[in-house]
Design an enzyme around this catalytic site. Structure first.
Site, mmCIF file in Angstrom:
data_model
loop_
_atom_site.group_PDB
_atom_site.id
_atom_site.type_symbol
_atom_site.label_atom_id
_atom_site.label_comp_id
_atom_site.label_asym_id
_atom_site.label_seq_id
_atom_site.Cartn_x
_atom_site.Cartn_y
_atom_site.Cartn_z
ATOM 1 N N ARG A 350 0.869 -1.187 0.000
ATOM 2 C CA ARG A 350 0.000 0.000 0.000
ATOM 3 C C ARG A 350 0.898 1.225 0.000
ATOM 4 O O ARG A 350 2.076 1.142 0.363
ATOM 5 C CB ARG A 350 -0.927 0.006 1.214
ATOM 6 C CG ARG A 350 -0.204 0.028 2.559
ATOM 7 C CD ARG A 350 -1.175 -0.145 3.721
ATOM 8 N NE ARG A 350 -0.475 -0.298 4.986
ATOM 9 C CZ ARG A 350 -1.041 -0.719 6.109
ATOM 10 N NH1 ARG A 350 -2.325 -1.032 6.122
ATOM 11 N NH2 ARG A 350 -0.354 -0.831 7.225
ATOM 12 N N ARG A 572 -8.546 42.422 12.767
ATOM 13 C CA ARG A 572 -9.626 42.687 13.718
ATOM 14 C C ARG A 572 -9.197 43.841 14.625
ATOM 15 O O ARG A 572 -8.332 43.680 15.472
ATOM 16 C CB ARG A 572 -9.921 41.451 14.568
ATOM 17 C CG ARG A 572 -10.150 40.163 13.788
ATOM 18 C CD ARG A 572 -10.221 39.000 14.778
ATOM 19 N NE ARG A 572 -10.262 37.705 14.157
ATOM 20 C CZ ARG A 572 -9.197 36.968 13.817
ATOM 21 N NH1 ARG A 572 -7.963 37.451 14.015
ATOM 22 N NH2 ARG A 572 -9.334 35.780 13.291
ATOM 23 N N ARG A 628 -11.141 45.241 9.401
ATOM 24 C CA ARG A 628 -12.538 45.180 9.827
ATOM 25 C C ARG A 628 -12.755 46.193 10.948
ATOM 26 O O ARG A 628 -12.051 46.175 11.959
ATOM 27 C CB ARG A 628 -12.891 43.769 10.327
ATOM 28 C CG ARG A 628 -14.342 43.628 10.745
ATOM 29 C CD ARG A 628 -14.655 42.225 11.236
ATOM 30 N NE ARG A 628 -14.086 41.970 12.556
ATOM 31 C CZ ARG A 628 -14.132 40.779 13.171
ATOM 32 N NH1 ARG A 628 -14.679 39.739 12.561
ATOM 33 N NH2 ARG A 628 -13.608 40.615 14.371
ATOM 34 N N GLU A 755 -21.921 37.609 6.593
ATOM 35 C CA GLU A 755 -21.916 36.652 7.708
ATOM 36 C C GLU A 755 -23.320 36.396 8.262
ATOM 37 O O GLU A 755 -23.467 35.751 9.302
ATOM 38 C CB GLU A 755 -20.968 37.141 8.809
ATOM 39 C CG GLU A 755 -21.183 38.588 9.217
ATOM 40 C CD GLU A 755 -20.038 39.136 10.063
ATOM 41 O OE1 GLU A 755 -19.401 38.353 10.791
ATOM 42 O OE2 GLU A 755 -19.790 40.350 9.998
ATOM 43 N N GLY A 776 -17.565 35.907 6.228
ATOM 44 C CA GLY A 776 -17.201 35.573 7.603
ATOM 45 C C GLY A 776 -17.884 34.269 7.980
ATOM 46 O O GLY A 776 -18.962 34.268 8.572
ATOM 47 N N ASN A 778 -17.360 31.924 10.113
ATOM 48 C CA ASN A 778 -17.601 31.543 11.508
ATOM 49 C C ASN A 778 -19.019 31.951 11.914
ATOM 50 O O ASN A 778 -19.826 31.132 12.370
ATOM 51 C CB ASN A 778 -16.593 32.225 12.441
ATOM 52 C CG ASN A 778 -15.171 31.759 12.208
ATOM 53 O OD1 ASN A 778 -14.930 30.781 11.522
ATOM 54 N ND2 ASN A 778 -14.225 32.478 12.782
ATOM 55 N N ASP A 779 -19.329 33.242 11.761
ATOM 56 C CA ASP A 779 -20.662 33.725 12.146
ATOM 57 C C ASP A 779 -21.735 33.257 11.164
ATOM 58 O O ASP A 779 -22.883 33.027 11.558
ATOM 59 C CB ASP A 779 -20.672 35.258 12.241
ATOM 60 C CG ASP A 779 -20.159 35.735 13.595
ATOM 61 O OD1 ASP A 779 -19.857 34.875 14.452
ATOM 62 O OD2 ASP A 779 -20.052 36.958 13.799
ATOM 63 N N TYR A 861 -9.806 34.662 -3.035
ATOM 64 C CA TYR A 861 -8.750 34.379 -2.065
ATOM 65 C C TYR A 861 -9.338 33.761 -0.806
ATOM 66 O O TYR A 861 -10.542 33.839 -0.556
ATOM 67 C CB TYR A 861 -7.964 35.652 -1.696
ATOM 68 C CG TYR A 861 -8.768 36.674 -0.915
ATOM 69 C CD1 TYR A 861 -8.872 36.618 0.476
ATOM 70 C CD2 TYR A 861 -9.439 37.711 -1.568
ATOM 71 C CE1 TYR A 861 -9.618 37.552 1.191
ATOM 72 C CE2 TYR A 861 -10.183 38.642 -0.863
ATOM 73 C CZ TYR A 861 -10.271 38.544 0.518
ATOM 74 O OH TYR A 861 -11.018 39.455 1.225
#
Length: 887
Positions: A350, A572, A628, A755, A776, A778-779, A861
């Protein structure tokens, strides 16, 4: 096991035979035959000596689980027919008391899962056939050794026997006889062991050990299918993103014996060094042994080079075969072999598992050897594996005691003394001590302690919790959501597995596995080689998407540039507010009752913010920087405890009662959906006005210094077109005003984070006022799935293990839900503005599977934490190559 929603169709063929000149399968049939079965068939077709046998397909595994753990009736006859073909070839008969055919029963999924599933050797032995084997081989000791091994393996794998009880019996007998090795046991010793083993099995399981060979075989096949869903197999699948629905195949193969004496052996080898990638034959073997002896470390094996001395003919054949296999598969191979009475047999090949260091070296060497193309090399290197090269790792030879296991939130391996507060982490660092900051959960206020500590351990929170996101950004080791640990913040103790550790005790974290260890475990420092740089340069020529970084400080920005980031996709600004030199000014701005007082406090912050942005612009030297504007709710910045309120009020000469009332007034029941992001600026426009001015003034300074730049100003949490329309106008007015004051012109962009689901499905309207979109995720994941990323870690494991989610949606994007909103946002935005720049700045921007999805969505991107930039570069290259293959 996750099964199909409707009954699987009975396959036309369920059993595939392999033998010299008569092979049903090939290497391209891994989905049906599993990796082991497909490669056994392929080796047979190449004329390599492989013991004949047959493979029961993965489709049978699906039916097995659909039928409640029962083998389908239609499998029985094909298995019996295949066994007859093996008997005819070998000249032995399964179950025959005079000349018995023995078989091995092995698992084999389409993806390699070494050691995760079960194997049974020497199947077909009983009190009668063992005598037949002894007579036919002329070696009674070998026959009874094989029988005791079979009872050990079968009772453990099939019957659920506690194998340690049999092992203790074996060790007691050796001790009684004064011998060290199993090979020193006599025939009578082995006969006694067999008798004792069968008694222990009956007492331990309540069942007699089966003597009928066909009963043994059906039990073994069922057990191997069951082993697909053992806890260790499930854990491995989840770790390596192997779908539960794939199932495993079962290969039944005539036995060859490495335990027939000094002219027999068994071994495992790699065609190149799997640790370094060096082009040399690497492996181990044991004389007079069976396969599990090598793997289990029952005896100390010999290096493969020693085989050239002890078994020169077999070694020469093995050398020829390994070179043939590597050339044929065009990859480093992991092989298993047995020598029976000086005849070599191959049992497996393998693609070999390898370290990241080895993967890079092998890829580059094979390019130079003209064995593979650059494209193939990039597609072979797993992006996740690069983590091994970018962070310290635990020394694999070091002893360790596991305390608990949480989520592998940020990779690396660190040890330090436990502290429970960020203040102590800072104070202890000033004393030269290395610490691990242990918190129930972290908040932005903990940032100084997080920076000061070696690593972070939290008992709550998920892979995108505050602790995880910030730690990854800093390249700091973090284990999050470690619910096995109980933290007492009053007694300053950590309790796990009955151990109680106090402040100052040493623990070790492995952020790559989520494990927490007692005491100090030795670590190895990372090394980046010229080979690493070469692979990264090749990857950069293959990818379409850009790779930026999420960076809030000059240090993060510098690290990211060293790793090849092509700009900042998320800076941020709120993280800048927690510095000791500015937090009071931030709090004064929040506590202020009128615009005048707010602006007065903001005026103190303006030069600090300007310097923050100037430092980042200088490091990024013309690369894009997306900043941001303030996003979190204001309550995150205010003092909370009574002592903190009193101290703050005293410092700024305010009435503590007024401060307390304001703090209480900022309380929200659901801050994530509360007064934050652009909503703050709609209410308090002066906050964003100050930040925009700071960005513009910093840009003017850079232009005057001769640098070119295009700042990208990002407005968060927009859900309604009018919000962005208002705040874009504010932003443009302030930038133009600053440029006029300074007599400087520069290009700039104003965009928004997508978001919220509403923003994604109305993106065509929002795009009227945006120069770019940054998703965004995450949110967007939180608001789409209705999940809190900080709390969902408590139950998401169950959702993954039960197949509700293929993966944790905060780690790898939910392509069918959240992902479709991303695609909708891109398509609608570009309907309004065909050249609209789009990117992603959530944690998904560093996840290889998510990056592959973003390639398909057409994003320009991805942006990720600094230490994931190389991973994203490689993943983006692989995504581009795969997309080209599809088209």
């Amino acid at each position: 096991m996750q099964t199909q929603s409707k009954s699987a169709v009975v396959p036309a063929k369920s059993v595939y035979f392999f033998a010299a000149g008569d092979t049903d399968g090939n290497a391209g049939m891994k989905n049906i035959l599993g990796g082991k079965g497909a490669n056994l068939a392929e080796m047979t077709s190449l004329g390599i000596p492989v013991p004949p046998g047959f493979t029961i397909s993965t489709e049978v595994c699906t039916h097995y689980y659909e039928q409640g753990g029962k083998l389908p009736d239609w499998t029985i006859k094909p298995v019996q027919d295949a066994m007859k073909k093996v008997e005819a070839l070998i000249g032995k008969k399964f179950g025959d008391v005079k000349n018995p055919l023995l078989v091995s029963v092995r698992s084999g999924a389409r993806a390699s899962m070494p050691g995760m599933m079960d194997t049974i050797l020497n199947l077909g032995l009983n009190d009668q056939t063992v005598e037949g084997l002894a007579a036919a081989s002329g070696n009674p000791r070998f026959a009874w050794d094989s029988y005791r091994r079979f009872i050990q393996m079968y009772s453990d794998v099939v019957m659920g026997m506690n194998s340690s009880l049999l092992e203790v019996t074996l060790e007691d007998l050796k001790a009684e006889k004064g011998i060290h090795n199993d090979t020193d046991l006599t025939v009578d010793d082995l006969k006694l062991l067999v008798k004792k083993f069968k008694e222990l099995v009956k007492n331990g399981t309540g069942a007699m050990f089966p003597s009928e060979p066909w009963e043994q075989l059906w039990g073994a096949i069922s057990a191997v299918f069951r082993s697909w869903n053992t806890p260790r197999a499930i854990t491995y699948r989840e770790l390596h993103s192997i779908p539960a629905s794939w199932g495993t195949a079962v290969s039944v193969q005539s036995m060859v014996f490495g335990n027939m004496g000094d002219d027999s052996a068994t071994g495992v080898a790699f065609t190149r060094d799997p640790n370094t990638g060096e082009k040399k034959f690497f492996g181990e073997f044991l004389v007079n042994a069976q396969g599990e002896d090598v793997v289990a470390g029952i005896r100390t094996p010999l290096t493969i080079a020693k085989m050239a001395e002890l078994m020169p003919d077999a070694y020469k054949k093995l050398t020829d075969i390994y070179k043939t296999l590597e050339k044929h598969y065009r990859d480093m191979q992991d092989i298993e072999f047995t020598v029976e009475r000086n005849k070599l047999w191959m049992l497996q090949t393998r693609n070999g598992k390898r370290t990241a260091k080895a993967a890079l070296a092998i890829a580059c060497d094979m390019i130079d050897e003209k064995m593979i193309s650059e494209d193939e090399a990039i597609l072979r290197i797993e992006p996740h594996s690069l983590d091994q090269l970018l962070h310290p790792t635990l020394d694999p030879k070091a002893a360790r005691t596991v305390l608990a296991k949480g989520l592998p939130a940020s990779p690396g391996a660190v040890c330090g003394q436990i502290v429970f507060t960020p203040e102590d982490a800072v104070a202890w660092k000033e004393q030269g001590k290395k610490t691990i900051l242990v918190r129930i959960e972290t908040s932005p206020e903990d940032i100084a302690g997080m920076i000061a500590s070696q690593g972070i351990l939290t008992t709550r929170g998920g892979m995108t919790s505050h602790a995880a996101v910030v730690a990854r950004g800093m390249g700091k080791c973090c284990v999050a959501g470690c619910g096995d640990i109980e933290v007492d913040t009053h007694l300053l103790t950590l309790t796990a597995k009955g151990y109680v550790l106090k402040e100052g005790d040493v623990i070790t974290l492995d952020g790559s596995t989520g494990e927490v260890f007692m005491g100090e475990v030795k670590t190895l420092s990372p090394e980046l080689s010229s080979v690493f740089e070469r692979v990264m340069k090749i990857a950069d020529t293959k990818r379409r998407m850009g790779v930026r970084t999420n960076a809030d400080t000059p240090r993060d920005a510098k690290t990211a540039r060293q790793f090849g980031a092509e700009g900042i996709g998320l800076c941020r600004t709120e993280h800048m507010f927690f510095g000791a030199d500015r937090i009071d000014a931030v709090r004064e701005m929040i506590i202020a009752d009128n615009v005048h007082d707010r602006e007065k406090a903001l005026a103190k912050l303006l030069p600090m913010q300007r310097e923050d942005f100037k430092a980042i612009f200088e490091i990024m030297k013309g690369y894009p920087v997306t900043i941001r504007l303030l996003d979190p709710p204001l309550h995150e910045f205010v003092p909370h405890g009574e002592a903190d309120i009193q101290e703050f009020a005293k410092r700024v000469k305010m009435d503590p009662n007024s401060v307390r009332a304001k703090v209480n007034g900022l309380h929200e029941f659901n801050p994530m959906l509360g007064h934050r992001g652009c909503r703050l600026a709609i209410t308090y426009p002066e906050i964003y006005r100050m930040q925009v001015r700071a960005i513009a003034e910093a840009a003017c300074l850079q232009v005057k210094a001769g640098d070119q730049l295009t700042p990208e100003i990002m407005i968060p949490l927009v859900g309604v077109e009018r919000e962005l329309e208002i705040l874009r106008k504010l932003t443009v007015n302030e930038v133009e005003k600053v440029m006029k004051e300074q007599g400087v012109k520069f290009d700039y962009l104003v965009g928004t984070m997508i978001e919220l689901p509403r923003a994604a499905i109305t993106a065509d309207h929002i795009a009227d006022h945006a120069d770019f979109f940054s998703f965004g995720t995450n949110d967007l994941t939180q608001t789409t799935l209705g999940l809190s990323r900080d709390d969902a870690g408590r139950f998401l494991g169950s959702y993954v293990s039960q197949g509700i989610f293929a993966k944790d949606p905060f780690v790898s994007i939910d392509q069918e839900g959240v992902g479709q909103l991303v695609k909708t946002g891109v398509n609608l935005g570009r309907k309004t503005k065909p050249n609209l720049k789009t990117g992603v700045c959530g944690e998904h921007g560093g996840d290889p599977d998510s990056i592959e999805f973003f390639e398909s969505a057409g994003l320009d991107y991805v942006s990720c934490s600094p230490f994931r930039v190389p991973i994203a570069r490689l993943a983006a290259a692989r995504a581009s190559l795969k997309a080209r293959q599809l088209h």
